[in-house]
Design a protein around this motif. Structure first.
Motif, short mmCIF file in Angstrom:
data_model
loop_
_atom_site.label_atom_id
_atom_site.label_comp_id
_atom_site.label_asym_id
_atom_site.label_seq_id
_atom_site.Cartn_x
_atom_site.Cartn_y
_atom_site.Cartn_z
N ALA A 115 0.83 -1.20 0.00
CA ALA A 115 0.00 0.00 0.00
C ALA A 115 0.87 1.26 0.00
N ALA A 119 1.00 4.08 -2.86
CA ALA A 119 0.68 5.46 -2.49
C ALA A 119 1.78 6.41 -2.93
N LEU A 124 -2.85 5.31 -5.08
CA LEU A 124 -3.96 5.22 -4.14
C LEU A 124 -4.56 6.60 -3.89
N THR A 160 -5.11 4.24 3.87
CA THR A 160 -5.76 2.95 4.11
C THR A 160 -6.62 2.98 5.36
N ALA A 327 -7.85 -0.28 0.88
CA ALA A 327 -7.43 0.97 0.22
C ALA A 327 -8.32 1.22 -0.99
N PRO A 329 -8.00 2.57 -4.80
CA PRO A 329 -7.15 3.02 -5.90
C PRO A 329 -7.61 4.36 -6.47
N LYS A 330 -6.65 5.15 -6.92
CA LYS A 330 -6.96 6.50 -7.38
C LYS A 330 -7.84 6.50 -8.61
#
Length: 453
Positions: A115, A119, A124, A160, A327, A329-330
């Motif tokens: 993660a 990031a 993320l 997260t 999390a 995702p973007k």
């Protein structure tokens, strides 16, 4: 947990899609006949789809996950959730491929290291702007804080939501302890050398096994943090070549050179520790409470002598906790809905249910209190079950003073590989422990300077 290379969609995620197609087809037929929709009110909006990936939870926990998803869908009738379970060993490859193809899921189950790596690369979604006020108050503070890491701009942000946890306790062979003159294993690392020498001298066995294989367990790196070693500074440069770092390197080098660690710690991973413990060649092993069940199955004689004890720690008393997170995702097109589902799956009710079934620990404060109360009410039917109950209660108690000892910062796996490789050289007599530590510092700083100028 099960390994499934061909994940399946849960039934309730498929059915709404079929219903949606039927409604749409009927609307087209009516429009074609010129009947129009004016007299039928507004058409229902198209239901949107939200993709969720988890790790190795199906099929064992299908009912639990499907039930939670269905409950969330009832609160969000405009969204269909499609759940996919991914084998642990392939999630990084599959997720990176999905991100590259712009088909990433909306919610994904990740460990902290991966993660943090995602990031840092902008993969993320930062959650701070979307989080409801006070959302973090429901979670154990140290676990919530562990979800913060640096984004592409270097600023720490919340990426997260913590989900389920495990902590390492000590499982010890009381028969070997008695032979060595101990009633319990040591609680602090500083007590280990004298203990390891007594076990070796009086039993011919080894006290413990902590691997120095670069891509295996982080237990040794965690022990350095417990020995008050600061690994990195605020610029991600090495901070471990310090008096505390030199003591830690000398500690492990000396144990190995004196023959108080199995020779294989430099060549074999944590699995070897399990093998040695179950064969009676090791006085203790650090593991989760549920490992007791495996010992009871695979080595009943050793299990009969095994008792749970608090984990090894440093002067602070901090134990390590392993965290699984959710999390966003973007790439998601449904950021608010994705975060809503992540918070729902990790609320007290759903965490309590999952923790009980999966035999893990929850990150929710309320769920943890409920789990402890349930464990104390249990009346085990057999001595083996009583021992597992004792170990699970000890794990829950340990969680109160546990944290993620090695921060999930980008490049931490490279850091572990560098530190372990140089420590191996010291153990094998190729370098002094101080020289090995200095070389680890040089290699890490060269890597960090190239990555974070």
């Amino acid at each position: 947990m099960a390994d499934r290379s061909q994940p399946e969609l849960p039934l309730q995620a498929v059915a709404p899609q079929r219903r949606r197609r039927s409604i749409l087809a009927a609307g087209l037929v009516l429009a074609g006949l010129g009947l129009g929709l004016a007299g039928c009110g507004r058409p229902k909006p198209e239901r949107r789809q939200l993709q969720v990936w988890t790790l190795d939870l199906a099929p064992k926990f299908n009912d639990t996950i499907n039930g939670a998803i269905a409950a969330w869908e009832r609160q969000h009738p405009e969204v269909d959730v499609v759940w996919t379970d991914v084998p642990w060993g392939s999630v990084e490859r599959k997720l990176l491929a999905a991100v590259f193809a712009r088909t990433a899921p909306d919610v994904v189950n990740l460990n902290p290291l991966f993660a943090a790596n995602l990031a840092s690369k902008g993969g993320l979604l930062p959650l701070d702007p979307l989080l409801p006020p006070g959302a973090e108050a429901s979670y154990l503070p140290r676990l919530w804080q562990a979800g913060r890491s640096a984004g592409p701009d270097g600023r720490p942000q919340q990426f997260t939501v913590p989900w389920y946890l495990t902590v390492r306790i000590t499982l010890a062979n009381t028969g070997l302890l008695r032979q060595a003159g101990y009633t319990a294993p040591p609680r602090r690392w500083e007590e280990v050398p004298a203990y390891a020498e007594a076990v070796k001298r009086k039993t011919g066995r080894y006290a413990l096994f902590v691997t120095v294989v670069p891509d295996d367990s982080a237990e040794l790196l965690e022990s350095m943090v417990q020995m008050e070693v600061t690994l990195l500074d605020g610029r991600q440069r090495a901070a471990f070549n310090s008096p505390a770092g030199r003591r830690a390197f000398a500690f492990w080098t000396d144990l190995y050179r004196r023959g108080l660690l199995p020779r294989e710690v430099v060549s074999q991973g944590y699995r070897r520790a399990i093998e040695l413990y179950q064969s009676g060649e090791l006085a203790q092993v650090g593991s989760g409470a549920e490992f007791l069940r495996s010992i009871q199955t695979n080595a009943p004689r050793i299990a009969a002598a095994t008792r749970p004890f608090p984990p090894l720690t440093g002067a602070s008393g901090d134990a390590n906790v392993a965290v699984m997170n959710l999390a966003v995702p973007k790439q998601t097109r449904l950021p608010r809905e994705a975060l809503s589902l992540a918070l729902f799956l990790t609320d007290a009710t759903n965490q309590a249910r999952f923790a009980e079934q999966a035999r893990v620990l929850p990150s929710s404060k309320q769920a943890l209190r409920q789990l402890e109360a349930n464990l104390r009410r249990e009346r085990p039917a057999t001595p083996n079950e009583a021992l597992v109950q004792q170990a699970r209660l000890l794990s829950a108690d340990t969680l109160e003073r546990a944290r993620v000892l090695v921060p999930a910062s980008p490049g931490v796996k490279r850091l572990q590989a560098i530190v372990y490789t140089q420590l191996q050289r010291a153990m094998l007599g190729q370098l002094s422990s101080d020289a090995a530590l200095a070389e680890a510092e040089r290699q890490w700083n060269a890597y960090a300077t190239a990555r974070w100028p």
